[in-house]
Design a protein around this motif. Structure first.
Motif: not given
Length: 339
Positions: A159-167, A126-130
């Motif tokens: 905060x576990x996400x990769x740079x540039x990844x929005x999911x 799911x995208x961060x924005x949702x």
């Protein structure tokens, strides 16, 4: 074997409207018919069983549900995992029906192999924005979904996400009925979200995204072997792309597109997982070598990809052998990190 990417058209069969168990009518009929999609993770083995021989199973599911089902190719893993991505798109009722067919199939496979873990959970992308909409004010929406469905629903920390990844990953744990109810509630919520795209062209939108600046064993618990390229924690010294047509001994070499056949791939695996890859008395590594047909060389203790604590595993052979050996190695790493 490379399982092809099946993108057959939903026109292949009749459309069945499907109401998931105990679902309330949606407020507006328009929402119900609006095109939408959902993406989730499956192991390479599960992907094979969903595709079926010559694409028979996936075609049957598309024709029964009216939804379109697409898979990422067998080297296109969700960043930080060794899992492929399935995307199901169509109207809400079609998407829910297809999800049910897929999860029922995975459930019966898991029962045959008594693999309880894959049976009890599904990980949606799911995208961060949702994610905010699913969580709700002070967690109210996600709590109501958990009460309504009786499934356990967890969202991976941003905060576990990769740079540039929005999911982010939304993990739903429970029986098939509980999972389906939770998935229905989540998709219904996503349809209302104006930021959630109605359509996506590819189940795998990460091609070309760099994932630097990320330590090997953070994230989703698996060293980030991404699309056959390992990104070490400094994002510079730790890149070992496919060294096609080059010596795999020296410094990391960028693969030149189309360079031919000395196929070798170097991936990084956190030191603590090497024992699980090698196995007692070398048993696991021998099995992987025999089953894949690839040659596998692990760097000596203390010989790390620069800037990381990842040991180098160099896999040599045909593209199929490399892909198969890499997948088996990541499977060992994955089950070891879950322990």
């Amino acid at each position: 074997m490379e399982s092809p990417e099946y993108v057959s058209s939903p026109e292949a069969g009749p459309k069945h409207s499907h109401h998931p168990r105990s679902s309330p009518p949606l407020e507006s009929q328009d929402d119900k018919e609006k095109p939408t999609h959902i993406r989730f993770l499956v192991s390479n083995t599960a992907a094979g069983s969903i595709i079926g021989k010559g694409g028979s199973t996936i075609n049957e599911f598309q024709s029964q549900s009216g939804a379109r089902i697409q898979l990422s190719r067998n080297h296109e893993f969700f960043p930080g995992t060794s899992d492929r991505i399935i995307m199901v798109s169509g109207a809400l009722s079609e998407v829910v029906k297809a999800m049910e067919l897929i999860l029922e199939k995975l459930l019966s496979e898991a029962e045959e192999s008594s693999d309880v873990d894959s049976r009890s959970k599904v990980r949606l992308i799911v995208p961060n924005s949702s994610c905010g909409g699913i969580i709700g004010k002070g967690g109210s929406t996600i709590r109501s979904f958990i009460e309504d469905s009786q499934a356990d629903i967890k969202i991976s920390p941003q905060e576990q996400n990769y740079v540039g990844m929005n999911d982010r990953l939304v993990t739903v744990i429970g029986t098939l009925d509980e999972q389906m109810r939770a998935i229905f509630l989540i998709i219904s919520k996503l349809i209302e979200d104006s930021h959630y795209p109605q359509l996506m062209n590819s189940p795998f939108p990460y091609a070309g995204l760099p994932f630097p600046g990320f330590p090997g064993s953070v994230g989703y618990g698996i060293p980030p072997a991404y699309n056959g390229v390992n990104y070490g924690s400094n994002g510079i010294g730790g890149r070992y792309p496919n060294n096609r047509g080059s010596s795999s001994q020296g410094a990391p070499v960028r693969s030149s597109a189309g360079a031919q056949e000395n196929n070798s791939l170097t991936i990084g695996v956190a030191d603590e997982h090497i024992g699980a890859v090698v196995g007692r008395g070398g048993r696991n590594i021998m099995e992987i070598t025999q089953a894949s047909g690839a040659r596998i060389k692990i760097s000596d203790r203390g010989d790390f990809i620069s800037g990381t604590s990842d040991r180098k595993i160099t896999i040599t052979g045909s593209p199929e052998a490399i892909s198969s050996a890499e997948s088996m190695i990541m499977q060992k790493v994955s089950s070891n990190s879950e322990r």
